[in-house]
Design a protein around this motif. Structure first.
Motif, PDB file in Angstrom:
ATOM      1  N   GLY A  17      49.678  22.706  47.622  1.00  0.00           N
ATOM      2  CA  GLY A  17      49.063  23.823  46.373  1.00  0.00           C
ATOM      3  C   GLY A  17      48.171  23.053  45.626  1.00  0.00           C
ATOM      4  O   GLY A  17      47.161  24.062  45.589  1.00  0.00           O
ATOM      5  N   ILE A  18      48.211  21.946  45.261  1.00  0.00           N
ATOM      6  CA  ILE A  18      47.135  21.407  44.629  1.00  0.00           C
ATOM      7  C   ILE A  18      45.787  21.627  45.243  1.00  0.00           C
ATOM      8  O   ILE A  18      44.592  21.662  44.468  1.00  0.00           O
ATOM      9  CB  ILE A  18      47.512  20.129  43.747  1.00  0.00           C
ATOM     10  CG1 ILE A  18      48.745  20.083  42.956  1.00  0.00           C
ATOM     11  CG2 ILE A  18      46.251  19.366  43.209  1.00  0.00           C
ATOM     12  CD1 ILE A  18      49.117  18.818  42.591  1.00  0.00           C
ATOM     13  N   ALA A  19      46.012  21.163  46.593  1.00  0.00           N
ATOM     14  CA  ALA A  19      44.744  20.940  47.373  1.00  0.00           C
ATOM     15  C   ALA A  19      43.941  22.364  47.597  1.00  0.00           C
ATOM     16  O   ALA A  19      42.878  22.378  47.578  1.00  0.00           O
ATOM     17  CB  ALA A  19      45.052  20.403  48.692  1.00  0.00           C
ATOM     18  N   GLN A  20      44.816  23.545  47.567  1.00  0.00           N
ATOM     19  CA  GLN A  20      44.081  24.638  47.643  1.00  0.00           C
ATOM     20  C   GLN A  20      43.527  25.135  46.456  1.00  0.00           C
ATOM     21  O   GLN A  20      42.651  26.022  46.457  1.00  0.00           O
ATOM     22  CB  GLN A  20      44.972  25.266  48.270  1.00  0.00           C
ATOM     23  CG  GLN A  20      45.346  25.218  49.831  1.00  0.00           C
ATOM     24  CD  GLN A  20      46.309  26.306  50.429  1.00  0.00           C
ATOM     25  OE1 GLN A  20      47.520  26.277  49.883  1.00  0.00           O
ATOM     26  NE2 GLN A  20      45.820  26.798  51.517  1.00  0.00           N
ATOM     27  N   PHE A  21      44.463  25.055  45.308  1.00  0.00           N
ATOM     28  CA  PHE A  21      43.974  25.781  44.173  1.00  0.00           C
ATOM     29  C   PHE A  21      43.080  25.014  43.185  1.00  0.00           C
ATOM     30  O   PHE A  21      42.343  25.527  42.705  1.00  0.00           O
ATOM     31  CB  PHE A  21      45.173  25.898  43.149  1.00  0.00           C
ATOM     32  CG  PHE A  21      46.223  27.162  43.296  1.00  0.00           C
ATOM     33  CD1 PHE A  21      46.098  27.892  42.530  1.00  0.00           C
ATOM     34  CD2 PHE A  21      47.147  27.344  44.178  1.00  0.00           C
ATOM     35  CE1 PHE A  21      46.799  29.421  42.495  1.00  0.00           C
ATOM     36  CE2 PHE A  21      48.084  28.403  44.488  1.00  0.00           C
ATOM     37  CZ  PHE A  21      47.674  29.357  43.652  1.00  0.00           C
ATOM     38  N   ASP A  22      43.217  23.841  43.338  1.00  0.00           N
ATOM     39  CA  ASP A  22      42.151  22.951  42.394  1.00  0.00           C
ATOM     40  C   ASP A  22      40.637  23.310  42.623  1.00  0.00           C
ATOM     41  O   ASP A  22      39.934  23.528  41.708  1.00  0.00           O
ATOM     42  CB  ASP A  22      42.411  21.444  42.657  1.00  0.00           C
ATOM     43  CG  ASP A  22      41.655  20.606  41.650  1.00  0.00           C
ATOM     44  OD1 ASP A  22      42.092  20.914  40.294  1.00  0.00           O
ATOM     45  OD2 ASP A  22      40.747  19.579  41.932  1.00  0.00           O
ATOM     46  N   PRO A  23      40.172  23.313  43.817  1.00  0.00           N
ATOM     47  CA  PRO A  23      38.789  23.760  44.026  1.00  0.00           C
ATOM     48  C   PRO A  23      38.492  25.017  43.353  1.00  0.00           C
ATOM     49  O   PRO A  23      37.401  25.359  42.678  1.00  0.00           O
ATOM     50  CB  PRO A  23      38.530  23.614  45.369  1.00  0.00           C
ATOM     51  CG  PRO A  23      39.678  22.712  46.004  1.00  0.00           C
ATOM     52  CD  PRO A  23      40.727  23.081  45.100  1.00  0.00           C
ATOM     53  N   VAL A  24      39.325  25.946  43.587  1.00  0.00           N
ATOM     54  CA  VAL A  24      39.136  27.289  43.015  1.00  0.00           C
ATOM     55  C   VAL A  24      39.052  27.298  41.594  1.00  0.00           C
ATOM     56  O   VAL A  24      38.285  27.822  40.914  1.00  0.00           O
ATOM     57  CB  VAL A  24      40.124  28.305  43.502  1.00  0.00           C
ATOM     58  CG1 VAL A  24      39.870  29.482  42.770  1.00  0.00           C
ATOM     59  CG2 VAL A  24      40.244  28.422  44.895  1.00  0.00           C
ATOM     60  N   MET A  25      40.145  26.572  40.832  1.00  0.00           N
ATOM     61  CA  MET A  25      40.329  26.649  39.614  1.00  0.00           C
ATOM     62  C   MET A  25      39.196  25.696  38.869  1.00  0.00           C
ATOM     63  O   MET A  25      38.770  26.149  37.909  1.00  0.00           O
ATOM     64  CB  MET A  25      41.613  26.053  39.039  1.00  0.00           C
ATOM     65  CG  MET A  25      42.726  26.889  39.541  1.00  0.00           C
ATOM     66  SD  MET A  25      42.821  28.434  38.987  1.00  0.00           S
ATOM     67  CE  MET A  25      42.885  28.720  37.226  1.00  0.00           C
ATOM     68  N   GLN A  26      38.821  24.537  39.480  1.00  0.00           N
ATOM     69  CA  GLN A  26      37.755  23.983  38.852  1.00  0.00           C
ATOM     70  C   GLN A  26      36.532  24.756  38.825  1.00  0.00           C
ATOM     71  O   GLN A  26      35.580  24.775  38.104  1.00  0.00           O
ATOM     72  CB  GLN A  26      37.469  22.659  39.912  1.00  0.00           C
ATOM     73  CG  GLN A  26      38.656  21.562  39.775  1.00  0.00           C
ATOM     74  CD  GLN A  26      38.705  20.848  38.409  1.00  0.00           C
ATOM     75  OE1 GLN A  26      37.595  20.764  37.678  1.00  0.00           O
ATOM     76  NE2 GLN A  26      39.883  20.400  37.932  1.00  0.00           N
ATOM     77  N   ALA A  27      36.116  25.495  40.033  1.00  0.00           N
ATOM     78  CA  ALA A  27      35.236  26.322  40.249  1.00  0.00           C
ATOM     79  C   ALA A  27      35.052  27.377  39.086  1.00  0.00           C
ATOM     80  O   ALA A  27      33.838  28.020  38.744  1.00  0.00           O
ATOM     81  CB  ALA A  27      34.990  27.121  41.417  1.00  0.00           C
ATOM     82  N   LEU A  28      36.199  27.820  38.638  1.00  0.00           N
ATOM     83  CA  LEU A  28      36.220  28.855  37.593  1.00  0.00           C
ATOM     84  C   LEU A  28      35.994  28.244  36.104  1.00  0.00           C
ATOM     85  O   LEU A  28      36.079  28.918  35.292  1.00  0.00           O
ATOM     86  CB  LEU A  28      37.669  29.615  37.756  1.00  0.00           C
ATOM     87  CG  LEU A  28      37.684  30.733  38.864  1.00  0.00           C
ATOM     88  CD1 LEU A  28      39.072  31.023  38.948  1.00  0.00           C
ATOM     89  CD2 LEU A  28      36.682  31.962  38.487  1.00  0.00           C
ATOM     90  N   GLY A  29      35.819  26.976  36.187  1.00  0.00           N
ATOM     91  CA  GLY A  29      35.570  26.322  35.067  1.00  0.00           C
ATOM     92  C   GLY A  29      37.003  25.938  34.104  1.00  0.00           C
ATOM     93  O   GLY A  29      36.969  25.566  32.862  1.00  0.00           O
ATOM     94  N   PHE A  30      37.985  25.834  34.850  1.00  0.00           N
ATOM     95  CA  PHE A  30      39.292  25.403  33.987  1.00  0.00           C
ATOM     96  C   PHE A  30      39.523  23.840  34.198  1.00  0.00           C
ATOM     97  O   PHE A  30      39.048  23.196  35.398  1.00  0.00           O
ATOM     98  CB  PHE A  30      40.713  26.106  35.038  1.00  0.00           C
ATOM     99  CG  PHE A  30      40.754  27.633  34.586  1.00  0.00           C
ATOM    100  CD1 PHE A  30      41.819  27.918  33.900  1.00  0.00           C
ATOM    101  CD2 PHE A  30      39.831  28.429  35.038  1.00  0.00           C
ATOM    102  CE1 PHE A  30      41.787  29.055  33.494  1.00  0.00           C
ATOM    103  CE2 PHE A  30      40.131  29.655  34.592  1.00  0.00           C
ATOM    104  CZ  PHE A  30      41.038  30.225  33.900  1.00  0.00           C
ATOM    105  N   GLY A  31      40.188  23.266  33.334  1.00  0.00           N
ATOM    106  CA  GLY A  31      40.514  21.840  33.327  1.00  0.00           C
ATOM    107  C   GLY A  31      41.890  21.881  33.898  1.00  0.00           C
ATOM    108  O   GLY A  31      42.621  22.609  33.904  1.00  0.00           O
ATOM    109  N   ARG A  32      42.327  20.500  34.228  1.00  0.00           N
ATOM    110  CA  ARG A  32      43.546  20.209  35.062  1.00  0.00           C
ATOM    111  C   ARG A  32      44.288  19.203  34.319  1.00  0.00           C
ATOM    112  O   ARG A  32      43.811  18.223  33.801  1.00  0.00           O
ATOM    113  CB  ARG A  32      43.196  19.827  36.498  1.00  0.00           C
ATOM    114  CG  ARG A  32      44.200  19.513  37.204  1.00  0.00           C
ATOM    115  CD  ARG A  32      44.097  19.085  38.752  1.00  0.00           C
ATOM    116  NE  ARG A  32      44.910  18.153  39.327  1.00  0.00           N
ATOM    117  CZ  ARG A  32      44.815  17.725  40.455  1.00  0.00           C
ATOM    118  NH1 ARG A  32      43.739  17.853  40.978  1.00  0.00           N
ATOM    119  NH2 ARG A  32      45.661  16.759  40.880  1.00  0.00           N
ATOM    120  N   GLU A  33      45.519  19.326  34.054  1.00  0.00           N
ATOM    121  CA  GLU A  33      46.508  18.330  33.636  1.00  0.00           C
ATOM    122  C   GLU A  33      47.768  18.329  34.427  1.00  0.00           C
ATOM    123  O   GLU A  33      48.367  19.184  34.880  1.00  0.00           O
ATOM    124  CB  GLU A  33      46.794  18.933  32.422  1.00  0.00           C
ATOM    125  CG  GLU A  33      47.863  18.207  31.446  1.00  0.00           C
ATOM    126  CD  GLU A  33      47.945  18.387  30.211  1.00  0.00           C
ATOM    127  OE1 GLU A  33      49.108  18.154  29.695  1.00  0.00           O
ATOM    128  OE2 GLU A  33      47.236  19.068  29.421  1.00  0.00           O
TER     129      GLU A  33
END
Length: 133
Positions: A17-33
């Protein structure tokens, strides 16, 4: 005050899930924790999205149209941004449900695409500019 604070999504495999969501969320400008048993993406003034692992292994993925999850739509500033996010999602392993296109059943300006992850979670990237006056 915002009405929605966060959205929690349960996935069958958190690492996938992280591998799939992270690139999308990063591209949308979201930070990750990252946390011990979850991961969250946030952006100031936006709804936080949190992934959790399933408590019990699932024999099957969520099926669109059954009770429960429908989809989450991300509004973009342009058709090009819809196409960019769609390509990023596909590269991260999402499955294409609908390619970027106009959806005249909504209106003649509505341009969107739909993707699903391995758990059957569906996202929409959409651009719906206001009518010209």
């Amino acid at each position: 005050m915002t009405v929605f604070d966060h959205l929690g999504i349960t996935v069958n495999d958190l690492a996938r899930g992280i591998a799939q969501f992270d690139p999308v969320m990063q591209a949308l400008g979201f930070g990750r924790e990252d946390a011990a048993a979850s991961v969250a993406w946030w952006r100031e003034g936006e709804v936080e999205l949190i992934l959790f692992p399933a408590r019990e292994p699932a024999d099957e993925r969520h099926v669109h149209g059954r009770a429960g999850w429908q989809h989450l739509a991300f509004a973009t500033d342009s058709r090009a941004e819809v196409e960019r996010l769609h390509a990023i999602a596909l590269a991260a392993g999402w499955t294409e449900v609908r390619p970027p296109q106009v959806f005249p059943r909504f209106n003649e300006r509505y341009f969107a695409s739909f993707v699903e992850d391995d758990s059957g979670i569906r996202l929409e990237f959409m651009h719906n500019p206001p009518r010209e006056s």
